[in-house]
Design an enzyme around this catalytic site. Structure first.
Site, PDB file in Angstrom:
ATOM      1  N   LEU A  39       1.324   4.638  -3.165  1.00 51.87           N
ATOM      2  CA  LEU A  39       0.459   3.898  -2.243  1.00 51.87           C
ATOM      3  C   LEU A  39      -0.965   4.446  -2.199  1.00 51.87           C
ATOM      4  CD1 LEU A  39       3.025   3.419   0.666  1.00 51.87           C
ATOM      5  CD2 LEU A  39       2.383   1.785  -1.108  1.00 51.87           C
ATOM      6  N   UNK A  40      -1.394   5.096  -3.257  1.00 51.56           N
ATOM      7  CA  UNK A  40      -2.741   5.670  -3.340  1.00 51.56           C
ATOM      8  C   UNK A  40      -3.707   4.614  -3.891  1.00 51.56           C
ATOM      9  N   GLY A  41      -4.975   4.793  -3.637  1.00 52.08           N
ATOM     10  CA  GLY A  41      -5.977   3.866  -4.145  1.00 52.08           C
ATOM     11  C   GLY A  41      -6.060   3.807  -5.655  1.00 52.08           C
TER      12      GLY A  41
END
Length: 190
Positions: A39-41
């Protein structure tokens, strides 16, 4: 402090499907280890580039992803949910890793995985950003804090086929840009 192995080949991990991944089987191959989060950019960029590198060097490179929830709680899935999160959410579109993902672990602090204790001992800071630190102290959720700690998701460690930890790369260094170093280690013409 975690026990620090004498050799990279003494290390192991457990894959998402519960199988032991014995690093002794990696002799003669380069190994790329990256702490990952779904769920990281930069999840889409980094996971896609990890697949690309694994496909470009299918027999001579081992890519291992270590999911970690220590940075912004960006890997909050359980082990059994991670592959579905990658397939349907981010990167999505049916994405499937062509490399091995191991079970969620901690990469910093008292409960850091032995792989990261070893790698941080051998490569204490990223070569492309030696001053890289966690930028917001409020986000530090581990103890003790050390200068060699991984600063965020998607830090990378490259180990040569002769078992020497070669280089550490910061989270801002694009995974695909490691390819020239992999070729150098594998003595493949650039």
């Amino acid at each position: 402090m975690a026990f620090i192995a004498k050799s990279f080949y003494d290390l192991s991990a457990i894959s998402l499907d519960g199988e032991k991944v014995d690093f002794n089987t990696f002799r003669g191959r380069a190994v790329l280890i990256e702490n990952v989060a779904s769920l990281u950019g930069t999840t889409t960029r980094d996971f896609t580039q990890l697949n690309e590198l694994q496909c470009r060097f299918p027999r001579r490179l081992v890519v291992l992803g270590f999911p970690c929830n220590q940075f912004g709680h960006q890997e909050n899935c359980q082990n059994e949910e991670i592959l579905n999160s990658l397939k349907y959410v981010r990167p999505g579109g049916g994405y499937q890793p062509t490399f091995t993902l191991v079970q969620k672990c901690e990469v910093n602090g008292q409960n850091e995985h032995p792989v990261f204790a070893y790698l941080k001992d051998k490569l204490p800071y990223p070569h492309d950003d030696p001053f890289s630190l966690m930028t917001d102290p409020k986000l530090i959720i581990w103890s003790p804090v050390r200068r060699s700690d991984v600063a965020w998701n998607f830090e990378k460690f490259l180990i040569g086929p002769e078992v020497e930890p070669f280089r550490r790369y910061s989270r801002t260094f694009p995974t695909i840009n490691i390819e020239p170093d992999i070729k150098r280690l594998l003595k493949v013409a650039i």
